[in-house]
Design a protein around this motif. Structure first.
Motif, mmCIF file in Angstrom:
data_model
loop_
_atom_site.group_PDB
_atom_site.id
_atom_site.type_symbol
_atom_site.label_atom_id
_atom_site.label_comp_id
_atom_site.label_asym_id
_atom_site.label_seq_id
_atom_site.Cartn_x
_atom_site.Cartn_y
_atom_site.Cartn_z
ATOM 1 N N PRO A 1 1.345 -2.198 -13.977
ATOM 2 C CA PRO A 1 2.051 -0.923 -14.272
ATOM 3 C C PRO A 1 1.453 0.296 -14.759
ATOM 4 O O PRO A 1 1.953 1.447 -14.429
ATOM 5 N N GLN A 2 0.045 0.201 -14.853
ATOM 6 C CA GLN A 2 -0.705 1.519 -15.416
ATOM 7 C C GLN A 2 -1.194 2.190 -14.029
ATOM 8 O O GLN A 2 -1.502 3.414 -13.940
ATOM 9 N N SER A 3 -1.158 1.433 -12.716
ATOM 10 C CA SER A 3 -1.679 2.036 -11.672
ATOM 11 C C SER A 3 -0.497 1.945 -10.700
ATOM 12 O O SER A 3 0.285 1.020 -10.472
ATOM 13 N N PRO A 4 -0.462 3.152 -9.752
ATOM 14 C CA PRO A 4 0.428 3.073 -8.721
ATOM 15 C C PRO A 4 0.295 2.333 -7.583
ATOM 16 O O PRO A 4 0.992 2.254 -6.582
ATOM 17 N N TYR B 1 5.199 2.348 -4.797
ATOM 18 C CA TYR B 1 4.936 2.672 -6.305
ATOM 19 C C TYR B 1 5.938 1.756 -7.098
ATOM 20 O O TYR B 1 5.918 1.921 -8.332
ATOM 21 N N GLY C 1 7.777 -0.181 -9.440
ATOM 22 C CA GLY C 1 7.410 -1.173 -10.806
ATOM 23 C C GLY C 1 6.219 -0.197 -11.465
ATOM 24 O O GLY C 1 5.813 -0.813 -12.441
ATOM 25 N N TYR C 2 5.916 0.918 -10.977
ATOM 26 C CA TYR C 2 4.847 1.726 -11.857
ATOM 27 C C TYR C 2 5.413 2.339 -12.912
ATOM 28 O O TYR C 2 6.533 2.921 -13.020
ATOM 29 N N ALA C 3 4.786 1.805 -14.108
ATOM 30 C CA ALA C 3 5.360 2.444 -15.420
ATOM 31 C C ALA C 3 4.289 2.920 -16.264
ATOM 32 O O ALA C 3 3.689 1.959 -17.159
ATOM 33 N N PRO C 4 3.522 4.038 -16.197
ATOM 34 C CA PRO C 4 2.496 4.296 -16.636
ATOM 35 C C PRO C 4 2.711 4.707 -18.255
ATOM 36 O O PRO C 4 3.798 5.117 -18.583
ATOM 37 N N VAL D 1 0.885 -0.983 0.024
ATOM 38 C CA VAL D 1 -0.114 -0.172 -0.024
ATOM 39 C C VAL D 1 0.911 1.112 -0.014
ATOM 40 O O VAL D 1 1.735 1.456 0.941
ATOM 41 N N GLY D 2 0.738 1.991 -0.988
ATOM 42 C CA GLY D 2 1.297 3.302 -0.892
ATOM 43 C C GLY D 2 2.701 3.092 -1.609
ATOM 44 O O GLY D 2 3.640 4.074 -1.639
ATOM 45 N N PHE E 1 -5.887 -6.929 -4.700
ATOM 46 C CA PHE E 1 -4.382 -6.994 -4.305
ATOM 47 C C PHE E 1 -3.694 -7.286 -5.608
ATOM 48 O O PHE E 1 -2.424 -6.748 -5.581
ATOM 49 N N VAL F 1 -2.645 0.504 -4.577
ATOM 50 C CA VAL F 1 -3.230 1.053 -3.376
ATOM 51 C C VAL F 1 -2.834 2.016 -2.498
ATOM 52 O O VAL F 1 -1.429 2.184 -2.112
ATOM 53 N N GLU F 2 -3.327 3.289 -2.242
ATOM 54 C CA GLU F 2 -3.014 4.389 -1.327
ATOM 55 C C GLU F 2 -3.772 4.436 -0.203
ATOM 56 O O GLU F 2 -5.022 4.298 -0.212
ATOM 57 N N MET G 1 -2.365 12.336 1.926
ATOM 58 C CA MET G 1 -0.631 12.651 2.186
ATOM 59 C C MET G 1 0.374 12.605 0.910
ATOM 60 O O MET G 1 1.386 12.937 1.143
ATOM 61 N N TYR G 2 -0.166 11.990 0.022
ATOM 62 C CA TYR G 2 0.620 11.920 -1.296
ATOM 63 C C TYR G 2 0.265 12.981 -2.155
ATOM 64 O O TYR G 2 1.234 13.505 -2.737
ATOM 65 N N ARG G 3 -0.947 13.217 -2.333
ATOM 66 C CA ARG G 3 -1.389 14.283 -3.353
ATOM 67 C C ARG G 3 -1.897 15.392 -2.450
ATOM 68 O O ARG G 3 -3.045 15.698 -2.105
ATOM 69 N N ASN H 1 7.153 9.582 -6.609
ATOM 70 C CA ASN H 1 6.402 10.535 -5.803
ATOM 71 C C ASN H 1 6.591 10.301 -4.150
ATOM 72 O O ASN H 1 6.191 9.250 -3.725
ATOM 73 N N PRO I 1 5.671 11.352 -0.465
ATOM 74 C CA PRO I 1 4.662 11.757 0.369
ATOM 75 C C PRO I 1 4.996 13.442 0.914
ATOM 76 O O PRO I 1 6.374 13.568 1.150
ATOM 77 N N ASP I 2 4.292 14.352 1.160
ATOM 78 C CA ASP I 2 4.827 15.470 1.570
ATOM 79 C C ASP I 2 5.732 15.682 2.826
ATOM 80 O O ASP I 2 6.376 16.484 3.308
ATOM 81 N N CYS J 1 -2.018 -4.436 -7.597
ATOM 82 C CA CYS J 1 -0.797 -3.515 -7.188
ATOM 83 C C CYS J 1 0.263 -3.702 -8.473
ATOM 84 O O CYS J 1 1.010 -3.099 -8.542
#
Lengths: 429, 212
Positions: B20-23, A240, A242-245, A237-238, B14, B25-26, B31-33, A333, A335-336, B17
Motif C-alpha cells: 500500500p505504500q507504493s503506487p 494505483y 489500493g494505494y494507501a500511502p 502496471v500503472g 510483482f 510499477v509504472e 506520462m503520469y508525472r 492520479n 495520466p495527463d 504491486c
C-alpha cells in the motif's frame, strides 16, 4: 410503651433528616448540572475554562472582577454595561484587548448566570459519576476488540507439522526394521529400494522417474501459475488501486465524514465547481479545530500539525506563528493524456462521490484508492450508467433531441454512451 | 542458488504491486508525472516549496464583486442595517438554499437549525451554536446572517472560500425560514409598501442593537 413510641419518633425524625439531606444534595447537584448545561449552551462556543478560545478563559473570572453584580450585568449585556460604566477600566480594557469584538447579550436571568458562575468555580461537581461510566465502557470495548482466529490457525498449523514429522520418522524406522528382516533380496522382490544413503537430489530423481505423468502435470500447473502471476502483474502496471500511502497527518475520513456526518463537499467544495476537486486548505480545518484541540486517538499530536501549518498559537488564540504547508501525498492520479472533470460528473451527472471513491466515510487512516481508474473501468461505467435526465435542467434540450433521434429504435433510457461518452475525443485531446 | 534468488526477486517485484505504500510499477512514468506544474505540487521555486500560491494582494477575479463590509463590529452592524438580499425571492431559491445548507451547515447547526448537528453534539465540541429561532438569533437581519457566513462569528469560521456569494444569499433565505420568518409575506409587503418594510427593518435593527 412510651419508650417504644419515642423510639418510633426518633426513627421518624431520622428519616425526615435523611430525606431532607437527600433533597438538599440532589438540588445542589441539579444546580451544578444546570450550570454545566447553561455553560455549554451559552458560553462554551466562545469560552473555555482554561485557555483562550474566541474569548478569554473563564476559570477564576470572579476574582478578576470587583463585584459579582458588575460581572452579572456584563454577562447579561456587555455593550449596555460599557456605556453605563465608562469608569470601569477593566471592562473597557477587556473590550479593547479583544479587538472590540462584542460579546452578544445573553438572554439569561440572574439565577441562571449564578448557576453558570457556580459551575465555573467548581466544574468537577457532579462529574464523577459520568467519568466512572465512561471507564466501564472503555473496558467493554477493549474486551470485544481482540480477534483470536489467526492464533488458532497458527497453532493448528504447528500441530499439523509436528504430526507429519512424527509420521515420517515412524515410516523411516519401519523401513529400517523391514530391511533388517528382509535384506536386499527381499526388498528387490517387493519392488522397494534401499535408499538410506541417497542424497535428497537422488531421492527426488528416483521419485520423478517413477511418477512421470504426475511430474508433467505439476510442471503444467506451475507454468500456468507463473504465467498468471506475470499477466496479473502486467495488468497492474500503472494501476494505483489500493494505494494507501502514509500521510503527514493521520487524518481519518471515518471520524470526519462518518461519525461527525460532515458532507464530502464541505471540505472538497471545488468538486462541484471545477475540474479538480480540492484538498482543503488547513485554514478550513480550523473551522472546527479551533474548537476541538484534542483528538480521540492521537490526542493533540496530529491536530497540532494543523496549527503548525497555519501558524495558530493556542495560548494567544491568534495566528502569530510562522506558517508551514502540509505535504499531503497524492493518491489519485490520472495520466495527463486523459481529461477528467469533477463538476461534470458530480453536478451534471449527479454521481455520488462514493461511486468512484468507495465508502470513504468508513475508511479510517490512511485513505486508499478504491477504483482502478483504468480506461476499461471508465468505459464500462459509461456503457452501463443511465443518465439521470429527468428533472436535471442541464439536459433539457439534449433530452428532447435524443428522444427524437432514438424514437425508431424504441430506446427511451439513455446511457452515457448515447450522449457520446465513448468517443475518443471526449477524454483524449 | 542464483536461479532461486532470481525467481524470488521477480516474484517479489510483482508482489510489490500490493504494497500500500507504493503506487506500483509504472510503465513510462513521464506520462503520469508530467513536467508541467500540477495542482498542489511541490515547487522548489518558492521559499515554502508550496506550488499552491495566494493570488497577488488586491487582485480581483473577473466578474467578482468584493464584499464591501469589513470584518469588524462596525462592519457587522452596517451590514445588518444596509444589506438586502439581491436575489428576488422564490420558493425554488429556498429549496436550493436548503440543499446548500445540507452540505455546509447541517453538521453543526442541525437539520432544523437548533444547534444540534453531529459535530455540535460531539462531546469534544466546546459548545453548540445558538438556535436560529431562539432568543439570540430569531430577529437577526439578513445582512448580519450574510456577514456571519462570510467572515464567521465566534467559534464559526469564515465560509466565503467554500460558498460563493450567490449561494450564500440562497442560504440566507433558507436560514430565515428556519428563524421562523414568513418570507412570502415579507416579500409581498416589500412589494406593496416599501416604506413599511423599511420601518420594520429599523425595528429589527433596534432590537438587535439591544442584543449586542
Amino acid at each position: 410503651m412510651s419508650r417504644f413510641y419515642s423510639k418510633i419518633g426518633n426513627v421518624k425524625v431520622l428519616m425526615h433528616a435523611c430525606v431532607l439531606s437527600l433533597f438538599i444534595a440532589l438540588s445542589l447537584q441539579v444546580d451544578a448540572q444546570d450550570g454545566k448545561k447553561l455553560f455549554r449552551g451559552n458560553c462554551a462556543s466562545c469560552h473555555k475554562l482554561e485557555g483562550k478560545l474566541v474569548g478569554p478563559a473563564l476559570s477564576g473570572v470572579q476574582d478578576r472582577w470587583d463585584s459579582k453584580e458588575n460581572l452579572i450585568a456584563w454577562i447579561q449585556n456587555s455593550q449596555q454595561y460599557l456605556s453605563d460604566n465608562p469608569g470601569d477600566d477593566y471592562a473597557h480594557s477587556l473590550y479593547e484587548e479583544y479587538n472590540k469584538s462584542v460579546m452578544p447579550a445573553m438572554p439569561l436571568d440572574e439565577a441562571q448566570v449564578n448557576a453558570i458562575l457556580d459551575y465555573i468555580a467548581n466544574p468537577s461537581a457532579g462529574e464523577e459519576k459520568e467519568a466512572g461510566a465512561g471507564d466501564k465502557q472503555m473496558v467493554a470495548a477493549q474486551d470485544s476488540g481482540e480477534d483470536y482466529t489467526l492464533y488458532w490457525l497458527l497453532g493448528f498449523l504447528v500441530v499439523l507439522l509436528i504430526v507429519i514429522k512424527v509420521l515420517l520418522d515412524v515410516k523411516r524406522s519401519v523401513k529400517h526394521l523391514l530391511y533388517d528382516v528382509k535384506g536386499d533380496e527381499g526388498f528387490e522382490k517387493d519392488g522397494e529400494v534401499q535408499d538410506f544413503n541417497w542424497s535428497t537430489k537422488e531421492k527426488l530423481q528416483h521419485w520423478a522417474g517413477r511418477n512421470k505423468v504426475l511430474v508433467a502435470l505439476m510442471g503444467v500447473v506451475v507454468l500456468v501459475v507463473v504465467l498468471n502471476v506475470v499477466w496479473q502483474g502486467l495488468l497492474g502496471v500503472g494501476v494505483y488501486q489500493g494505494y494507501a500511502p502514509e500521510q503527514p497527518i493521520k487524518f481519518s475520513h471515518k471520524i470526519h465524514a462518518g461519525d461527525n456526518e460532515i458532507s464530502c463537499v464541505y471540505c472538497h467544495h471545488a468538486a462541484e465547481k471545477g475540474k479538480h476537486s480540492n484538498i482543503p486548505s488547513a485554514m478550513l480545518c480550523m473551522n472546527c479545530h479551533q474548537g476541538i484541540q484534542e483528538g480521540s486517538r492521537w490526542g493533540t499530536e496530529e491536530i497540532s500539525k494543523i496549527y503548525e501549518a497555519v501558524g495558530y498559537n493556542t495560548e494567544t488564540a491568534e495566528y502569530d506563528k510562522p506558517k508551514k504547508p502540509i505535504k499531503w501525498v497524492r493518491i489519485h492520479n490520472l495520466p495527463d493524456l486523459a481529461y477528467f472533470n469533477h463538476s461534470q460528473h458530480v453536478v451534471a451527472g449527479e454521481i455520488e462521490c462514493q461511486e468512484c471513491h468507495g465508502p470513504v466515510e468508513t475508511y479510517d487512516y490512511p485513505m486508499k484508492q478504491y477504483a482502478p481508474l483504468t480506461m476499461g473501468w471508465c468505459i464500462n461505467c459509461h456503457r452501463e450508467t443511465e443518465v439521470k435526465m429527468n428533472g436535471n435542467d442541464y439536459y433539457d434540450d439534449l433530452h428532447a433531441e435524443l428522444v427524437e433521434k432514438y424514437k425508431e429504435e424504441g430506446i427511451e433510457k439513455f446511457t452515457v454512451e448515447q450522449i457520446g461518452g465513448l468517443e475518443c475525443a471526449k477524454c483524449h485531446y | 542458488m542464483k536461479r532461486v534468488l532470481l525467481i524470488c526477486s521477480v516474484v517479489a517485484a510483482f508482489a510489490g504491486c500490493s504494497d500500500p505504500q507504493s503506487p506500483g510499477v509504472e510503465y513510462m512514468p513521464d506520462m503520469y508525472r508530467s513536467p508541467s506544474i500540477e495542482a498542489y505540487e511541490e515547487e522548489k521555486l518558492f521559499a515554502d516549496h508550496s506550488g499552491a500560491r495566494m493570488p497577488a494582494e488586491g487582485s480581483i477575479p473577473r466578474g467578482f464583486m468584493p464584499y464591501q463590509y469589513e470584518n469588524t463590529t462596525e462592519g457587522y452592524e452596517m451590514a445588518g442595517k444596509e444589506l438586502k438580499n439581491p436575489l428576488p425571492y422564490s420558493e425554488e431559491l429556498v429549496s436550493e438554499g436548503k440543499e446548500i445548507y445540507g452540505k455546509f451547515c447541517v453538521h453543526c447547526h442541525g437539520k432544523k437549525g437548533k444547534g444540534d448537528g453531529a459535530v455540535a453534539s460531539n462531546p469534544k465540541w466546546p459548545g453548540p451554536p445558538p438556535a436560529y429561532d431562539g432568543a439570540r438569533l430569531k430577529d437577526l437581519p439578513a445582512g448580519k446572517i450574510f456577514h456571519s457566513i462570510t467572515y464567521g462569528k465566534g467559534l464559526m469560521g469564515p465560509h466565503a472560500g467554500q460558498i460563493n456569494q450567490e449561494d450564500r444569499w440562497k442560504l440566507v433565505y433558507y436560514v430565515q425560514t428556519l428563524q421562523g420568518k414568513d418570507l412570502k409575506a415579507m416579500q409581498a409587503e416589500a412589494g406593496s409598501d416599501q416604506k413599511e418594510m423599511e420601518e420594520e427593518n429599523k425595528e429589527d435593527n433596534n432590537t438587535e442593537n439591544q442584543d449586542a
